[in-house]
Design a protein around this motif. Structure first.
Motif, PDB file in Angstrom:
ATOM      1  N   ALA A 142     -71.917 -48.518 -16.962  1.00  7.95           N
ATOM      2  CA  ALA A 142     -72.861 -48.819 -15.883  1.00  7.95           C
ATOM      3  C   ALA A 142     -72.561 -50.153 -15.192  1.00  7.95           C
ATOM      4  CB  ALA A 142     -74.289 -48.837 -16.418  1.00  7.95           C
ATOM      5  N   VAL A 143     -72.114 -51.160 -15.967  1.00 10.31           N
ATOM      6  CA  VAL A 143     -71.833 -52.477 -15.397  1.00 10.31           C
ATOM      7  C   VAL A 143     -70.655 -52.405 -14.437  1.00 10.31           C
ATOM      8  CG1 VAL A 143     -71.148 -54.857 -15.899  1.00 10.31           C
ATOM      9  CG2 VAL A 143     -72.822 -53.685 -17.365  1.00 10.31           C
ATOM     10  N   PHE A 144     -69.523 -51.770 -14.895  1.00 12.52           N
ATOM     11  CA  PHE A 144     -68.330 -51.727 -14.047  1.00 12.52           C
ATOM     12  C   PHE A 144     -68.508 -50.738 -12.896  1.00 12.52           C
ATOM     13  CE2 PHE A 144     -66.575 -53.705 -17.831  1.00 12.52           C
ATOM     14  CZ  PHE A 144     -65.801 -54.710 -17.269  1.00 12.52           C
ATOM     15  N   PHE A 145     -69.347 -49.725 -13.088  1.00  8.31           N
ATOM     16  CA  PHE A 145     -69.645 -48.821 -11.982  1.00  8.31           C
ATOM     17  C   PHE A 145     -70.379 -49.579 -10.864  1.00  8.31           C
ATOM     18  CE2 PHE A 145     -72.446 -45.782  -9.790  1.00  8.31           C
ATOM     19  CZ  PHE A 145     -71.496 -44.862  -9.347  1.00  8.31           C
ATOM     20  N   THR A 146     -71.338 -50.455 -11.262  1.00  7.71           N
ATOM     21  CA  THR A 146     -72.067 -51.270 -10.277  1.00  7.71           C
ATOM     22  C   THR A 146     -71.134 -52.272  -9.602  1.00  7.71           C
ATOM     23  OG1 THR A 146     -74.074 -51.053 -11.629  1.00  7.71           O
ATOM     24  CG2 THR A 146     -74.073 -52.749  -9.931  1.00  7.71           C
ATOM     25  N   LEU A 147     -70.219 -52.873 -10.387  1.00  6.74           N
ATOM     26  CA  LEU A 147     -69.254 -53.813  -9.803  1.00  6.74           C
ATOM     27  C   LEU A 147     -68.351 -53.113  -8.795  1.00  6.74           C
ATOM     28  CD1 LEU A 147     -68.200 -56.013 -12.866  1.00  6.74           C
ATOM     29  CD2 LEU A 147     -69.444 -56.755 -10.819  1.00  6.74           C
ATOM     30  N   ARG A 183     -75.736 -69.631  -4.294  1.00  4.06           N
ATOM     31  CA  ARG A 183     -76.727 -68.632  -3.917  1.00  4.06           C
ATOM     32  C   ARG A 183     -76.094 -67.229  -3.904  1.00  4.06           C
ATOM     33  NH1 ARG A 183     -80.105 -70.003   1.324  1.00  4.06           N
ATOM     34  NH2 ARG A 183     -80.749 -71.702  -0.061  1.00  4.06           N
ATOM     35  N   ALA A 184     -74.829 -67.125  -3.486  1.00  2.00           N
ATOM     36  CA  ALA A 184     -74.125 -65.835  -3.473  1.00  2.00           C
ATOM     37  C   ALA A 184     -73.964 -65.309  -4.898  1.00  2.00           C
ATOM     38  CB  ALA A 184     -72.762 -65.988  -2.810  1.00  2.00           C
ATOM     39  N   PHE A 185     -73.666 -66.204  -5.826  1.00  2.00           N
ATOM     40  CA  PHE A 185     -73.534 -65.791  -7.230  1.00  2.00           C
ATOM     41  C   PHE A 185     -74.872 -65.254  -7.743  1.00  2.00           C
ATOM     42  CE2 PHE A 185     -73.682 -66.817 -11.783  1.00  2.00           C
ATOM     43  CZ  PHE A 185     -72.588 -66.078 -12.223  1.00  2.00           C
ATOM     44  N   GLY A 186     -75.977 -65.902  -7.334  1.00  2.00           N
ATOM     45  CA  GLY A 186     -77.302 -65.442  -7.744  1.00  2.00           C
ATOM     46  C   GLY A 186     -77.599 -64.043  -7.218  1.00  2.00           C
ATOM     47  N   TRP A 187     -77.243 -63.791  -5.938  1.00  2.00           N
ATOM     48  CA  TRP A 187     -77.420 -62.453  -5.389  1.00  2.00           C
ATOM     49  C   TRP A 187     -76.578 -61.430  -6.153  1.00  2.00           C
ATOM     50  CZ3 TRP A 187     -80.883 -60.535  -2.154  1.00  2.00           C
ATOM     51  CH2 TRP A 187     -81.568 -61.397  -1.289  1.00  2.00           C
ATOM     52  N   LEU A 188     -75.353 -61.784  -6.440  1.00  2.00           N
ATOM     53  CA  LEU A 188     -74.443 -60.864  -7.134  1.00  2.00           C
ATOM     54  C   LEU A 188     -74.976 -60.506  -8.512  1.00  2.00           C
ATOM     55  CD1 LEU A 188     -71.697 -59.396  -7.058  1.00  2.00           C
ATOM     56  CD2 LEU A 188     -70.677 -61.459  -8.055  1.00  2.00           C
ATOM     57  N   VAL A 189     -75.423 -61.503  -9.253  1.00  2.00           N
ATOM     58  CA  VAL A 189     -75.936 -61.259 -10.604  1.00  2.00           C
ATOM     59  C   VAL A 189     -77.196 -60.388 -10.541  1.00  2.00           C
ATOM     60  CG1 VAL A 189     -76.980 -62.361 -12.617  1.00  2.00           C
ATOM     61  CG2 VAL A 189     -74.924 -63.343 -11.587  1.00  2.00           C
ATOM     62  N   VAL A 228     -79.716 -55.027 -11.470  1.00  2.00           N
ATOM     63  CA  VAL A 228     -80.488 -53.868 -11.001  1.00  2.00           C
ATOM     64  C   VAL A 228     -79.669 -52.592 -11.109  1.00  2.00           C
ATOM     65  CG1 VAL A 228     -81.549 -52.807  -8.969  1.00  2.00           C
ATOM     66  CG2 VAL A 228     -81.977 -55.221  -9.482  1.00  2.00           C
ATOM     67  N   GLY A 229     -78.411 -52.662 -10.627  1.00  2.00           N
ATOM     68  CA  GLY A 229     -77.560 -51.475 -10.659  1.00  2.00           C
ATOM     69  C   GLY A 229     -77.218 -51.056 -12.074  1.00  2.00           C
ATOM     70  N   SER A 230     -76.920 -52.018 -12.938  1.00  2.00           N
ATOM     71  CA  SER A 230     -76.513 -51.682 -14.309  1.00  2.00           C
ATOM     72  C   SER A 230     -77.638 -50.999 -15.062  1.00  2.00           C
ATOM     73  CB  SER A 230     -76.083 -52.969 -15.043  1.00  2.00           C
ATOM     74  OG  SER A 230     -74.985 -53.564 -14.399  1.00  2.00           O
ATOM     75  N   VAL A 231     -78.852 -51.542 -14.938  1.00  2.00           N
ATOM     76  CA  VAL A 231     -79.991 -50.936 -15.629  1.00  2.00           C
ATOM     77  C   VAL A 231     -80.286 -49.544 -15.069  1.00  2.00           C
ATOM     78  CG1 VAL A 231     -82.466 -51.136 -16.040  1.00  2.00           C
ATOM     79  CG2 VAL A 231     -81.001 -53.157 -16.255  1.00  2.00           C
ATOM     80  N   THR A 232     -80.245 -49.428 -13.756  1.00  2.00           N
ATOM     81  CA  THR A 232     -80.552 -48.140 -13.114  1.00  2.00           C
ATOM     82  C   THR A 232     -79.570 -47.063 -13.541  1.00  2.00           C
ATOM     83  OG1 THR A 232     -81.502 -49.264 -11.204  1.00  2.00           O
ATOM     84  CG2 THR A 232     -80.818 -46.968 -10.909  1.00  2.00           C
ATOM     85  N   TYR A 233     -78.270 -47.367 -13.505  1.00  2.00           N
ATOM     86  CA  TYR A 233     -77.276 -46.335 -13.826  1.00  2.00           C
ATOM     87  C   TYR A 233     -77.132 -46.110 -15.328  1.00  2.00           C
ATOM     88  CZ  TYR A 233     -76.119 -46.649  -8.896  1.00  2.00           C
ATOM     89  OH  TYR A 233     -76.194 -46.634  -7.538  1.00  2.00           O
ATOM     90  N   ALA A 234     -77.527 -47.078 -16.110  1.00  2.00           N
ATOM     91  CA  ALA A 234     -77.529 -46.851 -17.564  1.00  2.00           C
ATOM     92  C   ALA A 234     -78.625 -45.860 -17.943  1.00  2.00           C
ATOM     93  CB  ALA A 234     -77.725 -48.184 -18.296  1.00  2.00           C
ATOM     94  N   LEU A 235     -79.767 -45.945 -17.240  1.00  2.00           N
ATOM     95  CA  LEU A 235     -80.869 -45.026 -17.507  1.00  2.00           C
ATOM     96  C   LEU A 235     -80.703 -43.688 -16.787  1.00  2.00           C
ATOM     97  CD1 LEU A 235     -83.869 -47.530 -17.251  1.00  2.00           C
ATOM     98  CD2 LEU A 235     -82.776 -46.645 -19.328  1.00  2.00           C
ATOM     99  N   ASN A 236     -79.926 -43.685 -15.725  1.00  2.00           N
ATOM    100  CA  ASN A 236     -79.703 -42.449 -14.939  1.00  2.00           C
ATOM    101  C   ASN A 236     -78.205 -42.282 -14.738  1.00  2.00           C
ATOM    102  OD1 ASN A 236     -82.686 -41.825 -13.873  1.00  2.00           O
ATOM    103  ND2 ASN A 236     -82.316 -44.035 -13.681  1.00  2.00           N
TER     104      ASN A 236
END
Length: 487
Positions: free
Chosen positions: A432-437, A398-404, A409-417
Motif C-alpha cells: 500500500a505504501v509503494f502503491f501510494t508513492l 511544507r512540501a514534505f509535510g504535504w507528501l507525508v 491517507v493513501g497507504s491506510v486507504t489502500y491497505a484497508l481496500n
C-alpha cells in the motif's frame, strides 16, 4: 550732516560711536519693544543720522568704532545699499518704523537682537562675522537671498510674519553660511525658503513652530548642509520640501509633530541624507515621500510610519532599530504607489546585512504574496497553490509535510481496500505504501501502479493523488528555481 542738526539723543550716539561705547535708551528690563512707535524724541534716532555716522563719521585714534545702541526708535529708512561698513553694528532692542534696506552691504558684524522690524533687506549682503537676529520680531520679509555670511546666523527665538501669505517670511535661497544657522524656538507664519543655500555647519530648528497649513513650510530644494538638520520637537503645519537636498549629517525629526493632512508632509525625493531619524513622536499626518532618496542610516520606528508612504527606488544601507519583519512589512503595504518590488528588495537587503536571514525570507515571501494580488485570476490561483505547498520556495519543508500526509491517507486507504491485480499471475506482492508513492511521484515508479486497479471511490482517490502529485512536483520545482536564481 552738521553736528548742530542733531537731537540730544542723536548727539549721544554720535559721540559714543568713535569710542565703541554703548548708548542705552531703555527704561526697564522687561520693556516691550513692540510699543516702540510711542517712544518720544528722547530715544528717537533718524535713520539718516545712523547712515551718515556709519559711512562718513570721523574716527578716534586708538579706539575701535562701534555703532552700539539699545532701546531706540529708528525713524525713516536706514538705506545702506551697497555700502562698505568697517565697523560692527549693534542695534539691540530697537524699534524700526520702516524696513532697513541693506542690499549688497559689506560689514563685519550685525546684531539686531530683540528688535522689532517691518522686514529686513539683506539680499546679496556680505558679513565677515556673525549675523544675530535673536528674539527679533520681523513683521515682513527677511531677505538674505544670495548673502555670504562667514560666521553663524542666529534666529533663535525670532518671530517671523509677513503681511502677504504668499511671500516667504525668510529668504535664504542661494545664500552661503560658513557656520551654523541657529534658530531653536523660532516661530514663523509663512515659508522658509532655503532652496540652493549652502550651510557649512548645521541647521538647528529645534522647538521651532512653523505654520503654513496646506502649503510649503520649508523649501529646502537642493539645500546643502554639511552638518545636521535638526527639527527635534518642531511643530510644522505644512510640508517640508527637500527634493535634491544633500544633508551630510542627520535629518533629525525626533519628537516632531508634522501635519499636512491629505498631502505630503515630508518630500525628500532624490535627496542624499546621512541619517534620517523619525522617532519618539506621533506619526506624521500626511504622506512620507522618500522616492529615489539615498540614506545611509534610516532610523524609523514602526509606530512613526504614517498612513501613506512613497518608497519607490529608496536606497538605504541600514534600517534601525532592529524590528521583526512583520512590523516592518506594514510600512511597505502602505505605499501609495501600490506594489513596489524595489521596496521589498531594500528591506530584504537590510536584514541580510545584519545576518537575519529568517526575516529576509519573510520579506521575500510577503513580496510574492503582494505580487500575487496584481496577477490575473489564473495567476493568483497558481500563486495560492505555490504558497500553500512550498511557500513560494521559502517553506520547502511544507512540501514534505504535504507528501507525508497524502502518503499516510493513501497507504491506510489502500491497505484497508486492497485493489485487484490486473494480471493475477504476473502481479507483484501488493504494498500500500509503494502503491501510494507510485501515484504521488510522477517520475519515479515502483511497479505497483501499473499492476493494480483500484475500484469505486478508491479509484477516485488515486486520480486525486496523481493530480496532487503533479501539482506538488511543479510547485516544488518552481520554488527551487526561484531559490537558485535568488542565490
Amino acid at each position: 550732516m552738521e553736528i548742530n542738526d542733531l537731537t540730544a539723543a542723536e548727539l549721544r550716539v554720535w559721540r559714543a560711536f568713535p569710542r565703541g561705547e554703548q548708548v542705552d535708551f531703555g527704561t526697564a528690563g522687561d520693556e516691550d519693544t513692540a510699543g516702540g512707535a510711542d517712544w518720544g524724541p528722547e530715544r528717537t534716532l533718524r535713520a539718516s543720522v545712523l547712515r551718515a555716522l556709519l559711512v562718513s563719521a570721523p574716527q578716534e585714534e586708538g579706539e575701535i568704532a562701534v555703532l552700539w545702541v539699545t532701546g531706540a526708535r529708528i525713524t525713516g529708512v536706514l538705506d545702506l545699499t551697497h555700502a562698505v561698513i568697517d565697523h560692527p553694528v549693534r542695534l539691540i532692542g530697537c524699534h524700526f518704523d520702516e524696513r532697513p534696506e541693506l542690499y549688497g552691504i559689506q560689514l563685519r558684524r550685525l546684531s539686531l537682537r530683540g528688535s522689532v522690524l517691518p522686514g529686513v533687506g539683506l539680499g546679496a549682503a556680505r558679513v565677515d562675522g556673525t549675523l544675530r537676529l535673536t528674539d527679533c520680531r520681523v513683521q515682513g520679509p527677511l531677505s538674505l537671498a544670495g548673502a555670504q555670511i562667514s560666521g553663524a546666523v542666529f534666529l533663535d527665538g525670532a518671530e517671523l510674519t509677513a503681511p502677504d501669505p504668499s511671500e516667504p517670511v525668510l529668504r535664504l535661497n542661494q545664500a552661503v553660511i560658513n557656520d551654523d544657522l541657529w534658530a531653536p524656538g523660532m516661530r514663523a507664519q509663512g515659508e522658509l525658503r532655503l532652496s540652493g543655500a549652502t550651510i557649512s555647519g548645521s541647521v538647528n530648528l529645534t522647538d521651532a513652530q512653523l505654520d503654513r497649513p496646506g502649503l510649503i513650510a520649508i523649501d529646502g530644494q537642493t539645500l546643502t548642509v554639511e552638518g545636521d538638520l535638526q527639527l527635534r520637537r518642531a511643530e510644522i503645519h505644512g510640508w517640508i520640501g527637500l527634493r535634491g537636498a544633500r544633508i551630510a549629517g542627520r535629518l533629525d525629526l525626533s519628537y516632531a509633530r508634522l501635519s499636512n493632512p491629505g498631502d505630503a508632509t515630508l518630500r525628500a525625493r532624490s535627496s542624499m541624507i546621512g541619517e534620517l531619524w523619525l522617532r519618539k513622536g506621533p506619526p506624521p499626518e500626511g504622506t512620507l515621500n522618500l522616492r529615489r532618496a539615498v540614506i545611509d542610516d534610516l532610523f524609523l520606528e514602526p509606530e512613526m510610519v504614517p498612513a501613506e508612504v512613497r518608497l519607490d527606488n529608496l536606497v538605504y544601507t541600514t534600517l534601525t532599530p532592529h524590528e521583526p519583519a512583520e512590523r516592518r512589512l506594514a510600512m511597505l503595504e502602505r505605499d501609495r504607489d501600490g506594489y513596489v518590488p524595489h521596496a521589498y528588495e531594500q528591506l530584504t537587503a537590510a536584514y541580510r546585512r545584519i545576518g537575519d536571514d529568517n526575516a529576509a525570507r519573510l520579506v521575500q515571501l510577503a513580496k510574492q504574496r503582494r505580487h500575487r494580488s496584481t496577477l490575473s485570476w489564473y495567476g493568483r490561483m497558481w500563486g495560492h497553490v505555490q504558497d500553500a505547498t512550498v511557500g513560494y520556495g521559502f517553506r520547502p519543508l511544507r512540501a514534505f509535510g504535504w507528501l507525508v500526509s497524502l502518503l499516510a491517507v493513501g497507504s491506510v486507504t489502500y491497505a484497508l481496500n486492497e485493489p485487484q491485480p490486473l494480471k493475477a499471475d504476473e502481479a507483484p506482492h501488493f504494498n500500500a505504501v509503494f502503491f501510494t508513492l507510485d501515484l504521488l511521484l510522477p517520475v519515479i515508479s515502483f511497479g505497483q501502479e501499473g499492476a493494480f486497479d483500484p475500484a469505486g471511490w478508491c479509484q477516485a482517490l488515486s486520480y486525486v493523488l496523481v493530480l496532487t502529485g503533479w501539482v506538488l512536483a511543479t510547485a516544488i520545482l518552481a520554488g527551487v528555481t526561484r531559490t537558485v536564481n535568488r542565490q
